[in-house]
Design a protein around this motif. Structure first.
Motif, PDB file in Angstrom:
ATOM      1  N   ARG A  50      40.386  12.984  35.206  1.00  0.00           N
ATOM      2  CA  ARG A  50      40.822  11.855  36.020  1.00  0.00           C
ATOM      3  C   ARG A  50      41.847  11.033  35.246  1.00  0.00           C
ATOM      4  NH1 ARG A  50      41.999   9.417  40.764  1.00  0.00           N
ATOM      5  NH2 ARG A  50      41.594   7.165  40.692  1.00  0.00           N
ATOM      6  N   TRP A  51      41.556  10.757  33.970  1.00  0.00           N
ATOM      7  CA  TRP A  51      42.459   9.986  33.116  1.00  0.00           C
ATOM      8  C   TRP A  51      42.973  10.876  31.995  1.00  0.00           C
ATOM      9  CZ3 TRP A  51      44.504   5.105  33.214  1.00  0.00           C
ATOM     10  CH2 TRP A  51      44.032   4.266  34.235  1.00  0.00           C
ATOM     11  N   LEU A  52      44.269  10.760  31.700  1.00  0.00           N
ATOM     12  CA  LEU A  52      44.879  11.469  30.585  1.00  0.00           C
ATOM     13  C   LEU A  52      45.555  10.451  29.684  1.00  0.00           C
ATOM     14  CD1 LEU A  52      45.541  14.182  29.248  1.00  0.00           C
ATOM     15  CD2 LEU A  52      47.655  14.242  30.591  1.00  0.00           C
ATOM     16  N   ILE A  53      45.137  10.417  28.421  1.00  0.00           N
ATOM     17  CA  ILE A  53      45.684   9.446  27.471  1.00  0.00           C
ATOM     18  C   ILE A  53      46.304  10.186  26.302  1.00  0.00           C
ATOM     19  CG2 ILE A  53      45.173   7.544  25.908  1.00  0.00           C
ATOM     20  CD1 ILE A  53      42.686   8.110  28.587  1.00  0.00           C
ATOM     21  N   ASP A  54      47.548   9.831  26.000  1.00  0.00           N
ATOM     22  CA  ASP A  54      48.261  10.418  24.872  1.00  0.00           C
ATOM     23  C   ASP A  54      48.050   9.530  23.655  1.00  0.00           C
ATOM     24  OD1 ASP A  54      49.946  11.610  23.082  1.00  0.00           O
ATOM     25  OD2 ASP A  54      51.673  11.705  24.409  1.00  0.00           O
ATOM     26  N   ALA A  55      47.365  10.066  22.648  1.00  0.00           N
ATOM     27  CA  ALA A  55      47.166   9.385  21.376  1.00  0.00           C
ATOM     28  C   ALA A  55      47.577  10.306  20.233  1.00  0.00           C
ATOM     29  CB  ALA A  55      45.704   8.967  21.227  1.00  0.00           C
ATOM     30  N   CYS A  56      48.563  11.161  20.496  1.00  0.00           N
ATOM     31  CA  CYS A  56      48.919  12.213  19.542  1.00  0.00           C
ATOM     32  C   CYS A  56      50.012  11.786  18.568  1.00  0.00           C
ATOM     33  CB  CYS A  56      49.327  13.480  20.280  1.00  0.00           C
ATOM     34  SG  CYS A  56      50.853  13.329  21.222  1.00  0.00           S
ATOM     35  N   GLY A  57      50.286  10.481  18.489  1.00  0.00           N
ATOM     36  CA  GLY A  57      51.240   9.997  17.507  1.00  0.00           C
ATOM     37  C   GLY A  57      52.674  10.299  17.874  1.00  0.00           C
ATOM     38  N   ARG A  58      53.491  10.546  16.866  1.00  0.00           N
ATOM     39  CA  ARG A  58      54.933  10.665  17.093  1.00  0.00           C
ATOM     40  C   ARG A  58      55.317  11.898  17.897  1.00  0.00           C
ATOM     41  NH1 ARG A  58      58.244   7.216  14.404  1.00  0.00           N
ATOM     42  NH2 ARG A  58      57.038   5.606  13.348  1.00  0.00           N
ATOM     43  N   ALA A  59      54.408  12.821  18.082  1.00  0.00           N
ATOM     44  CA  ALA A  59      54.712  13.956  18.958  1.00  0.00           C
ATOM     45  C   ALA A  59      55.018  13.475  20.367  1.00  0.00           C
ATOM     46  CB  ALA A  59      53.539  14.932  18.973  1.00  0.00           C
TER      47      ALA A  59
ATOM     48  N   GLU B 252      51.039   5.257  18.107  1.00  0.00           N
ATOM     49  CA  GLU B 252      52.441   5.633  17.922  1.00  0.00           C
ATOM     50  C   GLU B 252      52.953   6.567  19.011  1.00  0.00           C
ATOM     51  OE1 GLU B 252      54.030   6.397  13.963  1.00  0.00           O
ATOM     52  OE2 GLU B 252      52.037   5.943  13.162  1.00  0.00           O
ATOM     53  N   ALA B 253      52.076   7.096  19.849  1.00  0.00           N
ATOM     54  CA  ALA B 253      52.544   7.894  20.983  1.00  0.00           C
ATOM     55  C   ALA B 253      53.356   7.044  21.946  1.00  0.00           C
ATOM     56  CB  ALA B 253      51.351   8.508  21.718  1.00  0.00           C
ATOM     57  N   GLY B 254      53.138   5.720  21.900  1.00  0.00           N
ATOM     58  CA  GLY B 254      53.909   4.810  22.740  1.00  0.00           C
ATOM     59  C   GLY B 254      54.949   4.068  21.926  1.00  0.00           C
ATOM     60  N   LEU B 255      54.555   2.930  21.364  1.00  0.00           N
ATOM     61  CA  LEU B 255      55.472   2.054  20.633  1.00  0.00           C
ATOM     62  C   LEU B 255      55.118   2.021  19.149  1.00  0.00           C
ATOM     63  CD1 LEU B 255      55.126  -1.056  23.006  1.00  0.00           C
ATOM     64  CD2 LEU B 255      56.850   0.744  23.178  1.00  0.00           C
TER      65      LEU B 255
ATOM     66  N   ASP C 261      32.189  21.328  21.922  1.00  0.00           N
ATOM     67  CA  ASP C 261      31.311  21.520  23.071  1.00  0.00           C
ATOM     68  C   ASP C 261      32.187  21.479  24.301  1.00  0.00           C
ATOM     69  OD1 ASP C 261      29.577  21.475  25.156  1.00  0.00           O
ATOM     70  OD2 ASP C 261      28.298  19.883  24.373  1.00  0.00           O
ATOM     71  N   THR C 262      32.559  22.638  24.803  1.00  0.00           N
ATOM     72  CA  THR C 262      33.510  22.715  25.911  1.00  0.00           C
ATOM     73  C   THR C 262      32.872  23.313  27.152  1.00  0.00           C
ATOM     74  OG1 THR C 262      34.253  24.854  25.083  1.00  0.00           O
ATOM     75  CG2 THR C 262      35.476  22.920  24.356  1.00  0.00           C
ATOM     76  N   ALA C 263      31.573  23.120  27.266  1.00  0.00           N
ATOM     77  CA  ALA C 263      30.899  23.666  28.445  1.00  0.00           C
ATOM     78  C   ALA C 263      31.441  23.024  29.722  1.00  0.00           C
ATOM     79  CB  ALA C 263      29.400  23.418  28.329  1.00  0.00           C
ATOM     80  N   GLN C 264      31.817  21.754  29.648  1.00  0.00           N
ATOM     81  CA  GLN C 264      32.381  21.095  30.812  1.00  0.00           C
ATOM     82  C   GLN C 264      33.878  21.392  30.883  1.00  0.00           C
ATOM     83  OE1 GLN C 264      30.791  16.875  31.228  1.00  0.00           O
ATOM     84  NE2 GLN C 264      30.395  17.283  29.071  1.00  0.00           N
ATOM     85  N   ASP C 265      34.392  21.674  32.047  1.00  0.00           N
ATOM     86  CA  ASP C 265      35.829  21.873  32.207  1.00  0.00           C
ATOM     87  C   ASP C 265      36.448  20.745  33.017  1.00  0.00           C
ATOM     88  OD1 ASP C 265      34.891  22.404  34.721  1.00  0.00           O
ATOM     89  OD2 ASP C 265      35.595  24.483  34.795  1.00  0.00           O
ATOM     90  N   SER C 266      35.676  19.703  33.247  1.00  0.00           N
ATOM     91  CA  SER C 266      36.182  18.548  33.973  1.00  0.00           C
ATOM     92  C   SER C 266      35.647  17.291  33.297  1.00  0.00           C
ATOM     93  CB  SER C 266      35.738  18.586  35.442  1.00  0.00           C
ATOM     94  OG  SER C 266      36.214  17.448  36.130  1.00  0.00           O
ATOM     95  N   PHE C 267      36.552  16.354  33.027  1.00  0.00           N
ATOM     96  CA  PHE C 267      36.178  15.137  32.318  1.00  0.00           C
ATOM     97  C   PHE C 267      36.747  13.920  33.039  1.00  0.00           C
ATOM     98  CE2 PHE C 267      35.695  18.443  29.242  1.00  0.00           C
ATOM     99  CZ  PHE C 267      34.659  18.021  28.414  1.00  0.00           C
ATOM    100  N   ASP C 268      36.112  12.785  32.799  1.00  0.00           N
ATOM    101  CA  ASP C 268      36.659  11.529  33.313  1.00  0.00           C
ATOM    102  C   ASP C 268      37.920  11.142  32.547  1.00  0.00           C
ATOM    103  OD1 ASP C 268      34.554  10.882  35.262  1.00  0.00           O
ATOM    104  OD2 ASP C 268      33.286  10.707  33.482  1.00  0.00           O
ATOM    105  N   ALA C 269      37.931  11.428  31.248  1.00  0.00           N
ATOM    106  CA  ALA C 269      39.088  11.089  30.423  1.00  0.00           C
ATOM    107  C   ALA C 269      39.282  12.145  29.354  1.00  0.00           C
ATOM    108  CB  ALA C 269      38.909   9.715  29.775  1.00  0.00           C
ATOM    109  N   VAL C 270      40.513  12.614  29.233  1.00  0.00           N
ATOM    110  CA  VAL C 270      40.896  13.475  28.120  1.00  0.00           C
ATOM    111  C   VAL C 270      41.882  12.704  27.263  1.00  0.00           C
ATOM    112  CG1 VAL C 270      42.142  15.556  27.431  1.00  0.00           C
ATOM    113  CG2 VAL C 270      40.471  15.663  29.283  1.00  0.00           C
ATOM    114  N   ILE C 271      41.582  12.622  25.961  1.00  0.00           N
ATOM    115  CA  ILE C 271      42.441  11.926  25.005  1.00  0.00           C
ATOM    116  C   ILE C 271      43.075  12.978  24.114  1.00  0.00           C
ATOM    117  CG2 ILE C 271      42.533  10.244  23.133  1.00  0.00           C
ATOM    118  CD1 ILE C 271      40.000   8.953  24.386  1.00  0.00           C
ATOM    119  N   MET C 272      44.383  13.074  24.168  1.00  0.00           N
ATOM    120  CA  MET C 272      45.121  14.031  23.343  1.00  0.00           C
ATOM    121  C   MET C 272      45.442  13.353  22.018  1.00  0.00           C
ATOM    122  SD  MET C 272      47.718  15.686  26.181  1.00  0.00           S
ATOM    123  CE  MET C 272      48.602  14.133  26.391  1.00  0.00           C
TER     124      MET C 272
END
Length: 552
Positions: free
Chosen positions: A173-182, A325-328, A3-14
């Motif tokens: 507004r917020w971007l969070i990397d949760a994509c693991g070892r990438a 794992e995207a961090g430590l 559901d990508t009708a919105q193009d603006s989000f408070d937080a995107v989690i990769m």
């Protein structure tokens, strides 16, 4: 599931794996109006069993899943309750009932779980959608443009991503990397940081149960545990420089792995299934026998070289963060991966809360980053340069007791009492927390030196953790609900308990080797701290030495 009708989000989690999906759920539970988008590279539903490694959880991660996120019905109904950790000093041995075993004879009070990652991540994706999260699978992030808050305060980040032939541009507004070892954010920002803990891992899944309880027909050996369910433990088969695991999965498969110090067991000796099986035949022949007839049930095989890694920064006042794992990442021994997801996600959720309340973020983000790295460094000390003593039946049991006392007495208390973000409470306990951290480093050094001269006796005995009243009570105490004064007293009691335990370990080491190096630990034990005597500790905290087999 798109559901990508919105193009603006408070937080995107990769990343829509364990870290990203649990964060999305936590954010939506905290803020019902928060617009959250999760972009997951894999196509859902993902396969059961042979999906991702990291199946064993411990108390912090388990509490995060079943209580903080409210997923207890799933954990109890669709996953397996873990029968604790179990260790066998079985190198070169097939007679599993004639070696030293570490483990609990019964379940302790606070549950943990064996998690089939495929089952869990499919459930989490559905749960996130039920919570109002926009979850997009088969999505590839192509470009990240971080906002420059110094030039344009409040400007959103911009993410370009594709799904099939469709291209999308999304602001957040917020971007969070949760994509693991990438590690997309880590690489983009130049935050990659190696650490000196050099170990490798290989693992595979077999599509059938491996019944450790059936490896001996000795009734006395079987009856040491109630229930007779060693197979539900995270079973460790240990030797100098390595440990091998067996972890059961709710799908009916069993996870098998080897983690090894390359100085003693090079990766090129175990980096294929056939090599790993030959290695088992030499070092863990009883496990080889259990696997040999199941070769046709092999579901996957993978390995990672030098998997432990750091990161210079994981939280930012500029509204970006990393989790999982995207961090430590530390080490799978003691299964801390889900613990650090729980801690990191809790810090990120609070930073989002502070931002929504219009409060400045930079100082708080820096403190959370420092605390997170402090927990990481304290836990890294449990592993770094410790693999050579893993085959020591005299020292490793003591290390396991210390490591768990430190974990349950300090970090787990902070998490269970929801004090991770209570900066005044943690600040008031700064001296105690730092002292415990320094004690841990000194005790780890002592055990390395002690093991260098250990006789490594390996009697046929089960060292029963459940038979240690103070140890079982420390686990149970995680269920307590404490006010401010009670929490302060609990950490002070834990400090006193760890000092007493360290003194007993020192006495045990010196009895075995009067010349063992212990200068750093002695200096710490001589410090005059204003902490009360440990109220729940018996005169003797360790297993009897030398151990006697009461079942003989």
């Amino acid at each position: 599931m798109t559901d990508t009708a919105q193009d603006s989000f408070d937080a995107v989690i990769m990343g829509g794996g364990l870290a990203g999906l649990t964060l999305a759920i936590q954010l939506r539970q905290r803020f019902g109006d928060l617009k959250v988008l999760v972009l997951e590279r894999r196509t859902h539903p993902v396969p059961h069993a042979a999906h991702k490694v990291g199946e064993s959880s411990v108390e912090i991660g388990a509490h995060y899943f079943d209580t903080v996120l409210g997923l207890k019905a799933h954990m109890d109904g669709s996953q397996l309750r873990k029968f604790g950790f179990r260790f066998f000093f079985s190198e070169g041995r097939s007679d599993i009932d004639n070696v030293t075993e570490i483990g609990a004879s019964r379940y302790l009070a606070v549950p943990s779980y064996q998690i089939d990652r495929g089952i869990f991540e499919n459930f989490l994706a559905e749960e996130a959608a039920r919570c109002g999260v926009r979850f997009v699978d088969s999505a590839l992030v192509r470009r990240i443009d971080l906002a420059d808050s110094s030039e344009n305060p409040g400007a959103p980040h911009r993410i370009e991503w594709t799904r099939g032939e469709e291209s999308h541009a999304t602001e957040a507004r917020w971007l969070i990397d949760a994509c693991g070892r990438a590690g997309m954010l880590k690489r983009k920002l130049g935050l990659t940081e190696p650490n000196p803990h050099d170990v490798n891992a290989v693992w595979f899944r077999i599509g059938e149960r491996i019944a450790v309880d059936d490896w001996s027909d000795n009734a006395q050996w079987r009856e040491r545990c109630d229930p007779q369910a060693r197979w539900l433990s995270t079973n460790h088969f240990v030797g100098a420089g390595y440990w091998a695991w067996l972890i059961p999965l709710a799908s009916g498969s069993h996870s098998v792995g080897i983690v090894a110090d390359p100085k003693l067991h090079p990766l090129d000796t175990i980096d294929t299934f056939e090599k790993a099986m030959a290695w088992f035949a030499t070092y863990q022949p009883r496990l080889f026998e259990a696997l040999d007839g199941k070769r046709h049930l092999l579901q996957d095989f993978a390995f990672l070289k030098h998997f432990s890694h750091g990161c210079k920064q994981v939280f930012s006042g500029d509204c970006w963060a990393m989790t999982g794992e995207a961090g430590l990442f530390l080490d799978p021994f003691y299964s801390p991966g889900s613990d650090f997801i729980a801690i990191g996600n809790t810090y990120i959720t609070d930073l989002v809360a502070q931002d929504r309340a219009g409060r400045p973020l930079e100082a708080r983000a820096q403190v959370y980053d420092q605390l997170y790295h402090s927990f990481y460094e304290s836990t890294l000390a449990l592993y770094q340069d410790q693999y050579p003593l893993f085959g020591d039946p005299e020292v490793l049991p003591v290390k396991v007791i210390w490591d768990y006392a430190y974990y349950w007495g300090v970090l787990a208390q902070i998490f269970f009492q929801r004090r991770l973000t209570d900066l005044p409470a943690l600040g008031a306990l700064k001296d105690e927390l730092q002292h415990c951290q320094r004690l841990n480093v000194a005790v780890q050094r002592l055990m390395r030196d002690w093991s260098a001269s250990s006789d490594r006796r390996n009697p046929a005995v089960m060292l029963d953790q459940a038979a240690m009243p103070w140890f079982a009570e420390l686990n149970r105490s995680l269920k307590d609900t404490l006010d401010d004064a009670g929490f302060k007293a609990r950490i002070q009691d834990s400090t006193a308990m760890l000092r007493q335990l360290a003194a007993e370990i020192l006495a045990r080491a010196r009895a075995a080797d009067p010349d063992v190096e212990a200068g750093a630990l002695c200096a710490l034990l001589e410090e005059n701290l204003r902490v009360p005597p440990a109220a729940t500790v018996r005169d003797a905290m360790l297993f009897a030495a030398p151990p006697v087999d009461t079942h003989a």
